[in-house]
Write a protein that holds these residues in place. Structure first.
Motif, PDB file in Angstrom:
ATOM      1  N   THR A  21       0.773  -1.336  -0.061  1.00 49.08           N
ATOM      2  CA  THR A  21      -0.119   0.127  -0.057  1.00 49.08           C
ATOM      3  C   THR A  21       0.811   1.168   0.067  1.00 49.08           C
ATOM      4  O   THR A  21       2.001   1.417   0.318  1.00 49.08           O
ATOM      5  N   ALA A  22       0.173   2.353  -0.398  1.00 41.50           N
ATOM      6  CA  ALA A  22       0.839   3.802  -0.188  1.00 41.50           C
ATOM      7  C   ALA A  22       1.393   3.984   1.240  1.00 41.50           C
ATOM      8  O   ALA A  22       2.597   4.431   1.341  1.00 41.50           O
ATOM      9  N   ALA A  23       0.788   3.570   2.035  1.00 47.09           N
ATOM     10  CA  ALA A  23       1.137   3.833   3.805  1.00 47.09           C
ATOM     11  C   ALA A  23       2.465   2.884   3.938  1.00 47.09           C
ATOM     12  O   ALA A  23       3.358   3.551   4.533  1.00 47.09           O
ATOM     13  N   THR A  24       2.505   1.779   3.374  1.00 44.87           N
ATOM     14  CA  THR A  24       3.521   0.942   3.639  1.00 44.87           C
ATOM     15  C   THR A  24       4.930   1.547   2.667  1.00 44.87           C
ATOM     16  O   THR A  24       5.935   1.396   3.247  1.00 44.87           O
ATOM     17  N   ALA A  25       4.705   1.883   1.686  1.00 48.76           N
ATOM     18  CA  ALA A  25       5.627   2.598   0.703  1.00 48.76           C
ATOM     19  C   ALA A  25       6.219   3.688   1.399  1.00 48.76           C
ATOM     20  O   ALA A  25       7.503   3.986   1.293  1.00 48.76           O
ATOM     21  N   ALA A  26       5.509   4.456   2.204  1.00 45.67           N
ATOM     22  CA  ALA A  26       5.762   5.641   2.575  1.00 45.67           C
ATOM     23  C   ALA A  26       6.710   5.446   3.950  1.00 45.67           C
ATOM     24  O   ALA A  26       7.723   6.042   4.147  1.00 45.67           O
ATOM     25  N   ARG A  27       6.457   4.286   4.565  1.00 43.31           N
ATOM     26  CA  ARG A  27       7.254   3.636   5.623  1.00 43.31           C
ATOM     27  C   ARG A  27       8.681   3.216   5.143  1.00 43.31           C
ATOM     28  O   ARG A  27       9.822   3.582   5.859  1.00 43.31           O
ATOM     29  N   ILE A  28       8.630   2.704   3.975  1.00 45.37           N
ATOM     30  CA  ILE A  28       9.895   2.180   3.518  1.00 45.37           C
ATOM     31  C   ILE A  28      10.692   3.508   2.902  1.00 45.37           C
ATOM     32  O   ILE A  28      11.914   3.627   3.258  1.00 45.37           O
ATOM     33  N   ALA A  29       9.963   4.495   2.268  1.00 43.20           N
ATOM     34  CA  ALA A  29      10.695   5.698   1.980  1.00 43.20           C
ATOM     35  C   ALA A  29      11.354   6.337   3.176  1.00 43.20           C
ATOM     36  O   ALA A  29      12.384   7.056   3.001  1.00 43.20           O
TER      37      ALA A  29
ATOM     38  N   LEU B 269      19.668   5.825  -6.592  1.00 41.53           N
ATOM     39  CA  LEU B 269      20.633   5.109  -5.727  1.00 41.53           C
ATOM     40  C   LEU B 269      19.942   4.708  -4.523  1.00 41.53           C
ATOM     41  O   LEU B 269      20.157   3.624  -3.786  1.00 41.53           O
ATOM     42  N   ALA B 270      18.695   5.383  -3.957  1.00 49.97           N
ATOM     43  CA  ALA B 270      18.152   5.179  -2.879  1.00 49.97           C
ATOM     44  C   ALA B 270      17.300   3.924  -3.039  1.00 49.97           C
ATOM     45  O   ALA B 270      17.531   3.132  -2.236  1.00 49.97           O
ATOM     46  N   PHE B 271      16.585   3.879  -4.169  1.00 54.27           N
ATOM     47  CA  PHE B 271      15.816   2.502  -4.413  1.00 54.27           C
ATOM     48  C   PHE B 271      16.866   1.380  -4.599  1.00 54.27           C
ATOM     49  O   PHE B 271      16.397   0.277  -3.949  1.00 54.27           O
TER      50      PHE B 271
ATOM     51  N   GLU C 222      12.412   5.180   5.836  1.00 54.02           N
ATOM     52  CA  GLU C 222      13.667   4.333   6.318  1.00 54.02           C
ATOM     53  C   GLU C 222      14.588   4.772   5.240  1.00 54.02           C
ATOM     54  O   GLU C 222      15.935   4.629   5.729  1.00 54.02           O
ATOM     55  N   TYR C 223      14.535   4.903   4.105  1.00 54.00           N
ATOM     56  CA  TYR C 223      15.624   5.319   3.180  1.00 54.00           C
ATOM     57  C   TYR C 223      15.310   6.621   2.833  1.00 54.00           C
ATOM     58  O   TYR C 223      14.886   6.702   1.182  1.00 54.00           O
ATOM     59  N   PRO C 224      15.500   7.814   3.479  1.00 51.87           N
ATOM     60  CA  PRO C 224      15.006   9.104   3.064  1.00 51.87           C
ATOM     61  C   PRO C 224      15.799   9.483   1.915  1.00 51.87           C
ATOM     62  O   PRO C 224      17.096   9.362   1.713  1.00 51.87           O
ATOM     63  N   LEU C 225      15.248  10.265   0.795  1.00 51.52           N
ATOM     64  CA  LEU C 225      16.086  10.436  -0.271  1.00 51.52           C
ATOM     65  C   LEU C 225      17.212  11.607   0.108  1.00 51.52           C
ATOM     66  O   LEU C 225      18.042  11.519  -0.739  1.00 51.52           O
ATOM     67  N   SER C 226      17.058  12.420   1.072  1.00 50.69           N
ATOM     68  CA  SER C 226      18.046  13.043   1.543  1.00 50.69           C
ATOM     69  C   SER C 226      19.489  12.468   1.781  1.00 50.69           C
ATOM     70  O   SER C 226      20.445  13.296   1.950  1.00 50.69           O
ATOM     71  N   ALA C 227      19.398  11.167   2.117  1.00 49.21           N
ATOM     72  CA  ALA C 227      20.532  10.393   2.341  1.00 49.21           C
ATOM     73  C   ALA C 227      21.359   9.713   1.300  1.00 49.21           C
ATOM     74  O   ALA C 227      22.191   9.182   1.348  1.00 49.21           O
ATOM     75  N   TYR C 228      20.785   9.962   0.036  1.00 51.86           N
ATOM     76  CA  TYR C 228      21.466   9.369  -1.183  1.00 51.86           C
ATOM     77  C   TYR C 228      21.506  10.735  -2.087  1.00 51.86           C
ATOM     78  O   TYR C 228      20.803  11.444  -2.568  1.00 51.86           O
TER      79      TYR C 228
END
Length: 545
Positions: A379-387, A400-402, A389-395
């Motif tokens: 779901t979109a909510a679970t995808a948000a949880r994953i995102a 590369l984040a994906f 955990e891997y914030p775009l600001s860190a990559y």
């Protein structure tokens, strides 16, 4: 690489075949037309060995002896198509084993040609080895390629054998010919069908037990080793009752990506769909066995994932067998590379739950979460949880984040879960291959260099057919020497730690993993944290799979 799964549209399937064709064309242009391949070497001295089927003539090639294309089973053609492998016929006189055999049929080129008559293996042994000397440990290597492409000839075992082992590379049936399950192909009504490629591997292991002593090898010290689909094959052989006693240790390289196998009923349902596509409306074995090879390759579906629970070769999923202790209990060496998915992300692909699919499009800031959702089927909510955990600001980029999160979810975490399960029953040694400057031999590194899928292979073997050139630095050569020594010592003793190398067993309390780095490797206890494994395990426990 892993088996490609069908997508819902013909354009997507055409794109997958285009990717395969493009990679094949690159390999053909770079590897087969290279000036090095045209160099004429001095004729090696002859070498003769007697197997249980007849005498063979191989090559004395510098520091090693090579025997290329020894039959370990009868040609699986005609009435033997989609049957269990049968014994190879005996021959009189001396059989030439100085050239590599044809590759098993596949949608990729080979300098050795292609044929359904492809159940052959290659033996490389140190020149000093003989049936009269102290027998050496044996490493049987099962190639990867998604159960769809690849051959033993892709792996030059000269340097690995020089460490003191007899090395065997195996060709086995691929694609539909190796893994089609269909009720009409069962040897008895309602009986098991399929997994012919896994049966081929077992036939090759039986050949090793019966013959390797004549090549200087010790049948009591056989390690099976495989990478990617080959690593998954090793796990299948660990879980297979019919492989009991055929090996004494097991090495899995990037093979824990598909620990759950489908049921025979599901595989056979897919098989009936395949039969219809091939024009066999009557769903008969006779029709299937008479389908031209070219037609099989043209219609190879992308939905068959090999290694299903057929009731004979596999009686339960591999991770379940290992977690419960119902497997061939031998020492295990298992690992993954830093960022396995990088090579797939660069190709616009993703390996998830053992199948490879096309990504929906470029991964951008706007599409990051939707790509995560479609990739994992969440779901979109679970995808948000994953995102989160891997914030775009860190990559450096969304791609590369994906790539990082997909690698952790699909390779690194399953590998650590396998380590934990196996360590409860057998000595288990874990590694994380972290030479992030390893040369990329298969796909140009558009997203930057890292230790990705297949990166470790060049530290074990020379790769004469790799599409891209590459050489190791002095520090990397030192690491390669360390890895080869560890593999040979593991085959000999069940322990990969050589003199001067610390490599403790993995256990569920201390999580000790050897990080392979150039020039010197080190033991780490934070690999799980580096790959966010607790997050992925908790997510798996709460999200339907």
């Amino acid at each position: 690489m892993t088996k490609l799964r069908a997508t819902s549209s013909r354009p997507a399937r055409r794109l997958l075949h285009t990717l395969i064709a493009a990679a094949a064309a690159t390999l053909s242009a770079v590897a087969f037309a290279s000036p090095a391949s045209a160099t004429t070497a001095p004729s090696p001295a002859p070498l003769y060995v007697t197997t249980d089927a007849g005498r063979v003539h191989g090559l004395a090639n510098g520091s090693v002896h090579e025997f290329r294309g020894i039959p370990y089973a009868a040609p699986p053609t005609g009435e033997l198509r989609w049957r269990s492998p049968q014994p190879a016929a005996h021959w009189t006189g001396t059989r030439e084993t100085t050239a590599y055999p044809p590759v098993c049929p596949q949608n990729a080129p080979s300098p050795n040609g292609s044929s359904e008559d492809c159940l052959y293996l290659n033996v490389t042994s140190p020149a000093a080895a003989s049936s009269d000397s102290k027998p050496l440990p044996v490493i049987v290597f099962i190639h990867g390629g998604g159960f769809a492409i690849g051959e033993g000839a892709d792996y030059d075992a000269t340097k690995l054998a020089a460490k003191g082992a007899v090395v065997v590379t195996v060709d086995y049936r691929l694609g539909l010919l190796g893994f089609l399950a269909h009720p009409a192909l069962a040897e008895r009504p309602g009986g098991p069908a399929g997994n012919y490629g896994l049966q081929d591997q077992q036939a090759a292991l039986r050949w090793v037990q019966n013959n390797i002593r004549q090549f200087g090898g010790d049948p009591r010290h056989v390690a099976i080793d495989g990478q990617s689909a080959g690593g998954l094959s090793v796990l299948a052989q660990l879980a297979s009752p019919s492989a009991a006693g055929l090996f004494q240790s097991a090495i899995v390289e990037s093979g824990a990506f598909a620990p759950q196998q489908k049921t025979l009923a599901t595989a056979e349902a897919e098989g009936t769909t395949v039969a219809s596509a091939l024009g066999c409306a009557d769903q008969s074995a006779d029709c299937l066995r008479n389908v031209p090879l070219a037609e099989l390759l043209r219609n190879e579906p992308l939905s068959i994932t090999p290694g299903y629970v057929d009731g004979a070769v596999l009686r339960e999923p591999v991770l379940q067998a290992i977690a419960t202790g119902r497997f061939n209990r031998v020492p295990l060496l298992n690992g993954a590379n830093t960022e396995e998915e990088r090579i797939f992300t660069e190709l616009g692909l993703s390996v998830t739950k053992g199948a490879t699919t096309i990504l929906p499009g470029p991964i951008t800031t706007e599409t990051y979460q939707s790509t995560i959702a479609s990739n994992f089927g969440v779901t979109a909510a679970t995808a948000a949880r994953i995102a989160a955990e891997y914030p775009l600001s860190a990559y450096a980029s969304p791609a590369l984040a994906f790539s990082a999160l997909n690698s952790d979810a699909n390779f690194s975490t399953p590998a650590l879960a396998l380590d934990a399960a196996a360590s409860l029953h057998v000595p288990t040694y874990a590694y994380d291959f972290n030479d992030n400057s390893a040369p990329e031999r298969f796909v140009p590194p558009a997203l930057g260099s890292t230790a990705t899928h297949q990166s470790e292979l060049q530290y074990l073997f020379d790769l004469p057919n790799a599409p891209l050139p590459g050489s190791l630095s002095a520090d990397q050569e030192h690491l390669a020497d360390t890895i080869r020594s560890a593999w040979v010592h593991f085959a000999a003793t069940g322990n990969p730690a050589t003199a001067g190398q610390v490599w403790p067993k993995y256990d569920v309390l201390r999580h000790r993993v050897l990080s392979f780095q150039a020039p010197d490797s080190k033991v780490e206890t934070t690999v799980g944290a580096q790959h966010h494994s607790l997050f992925w395990l908790s997510l798996t426990a709460t999200v339907p799979q």
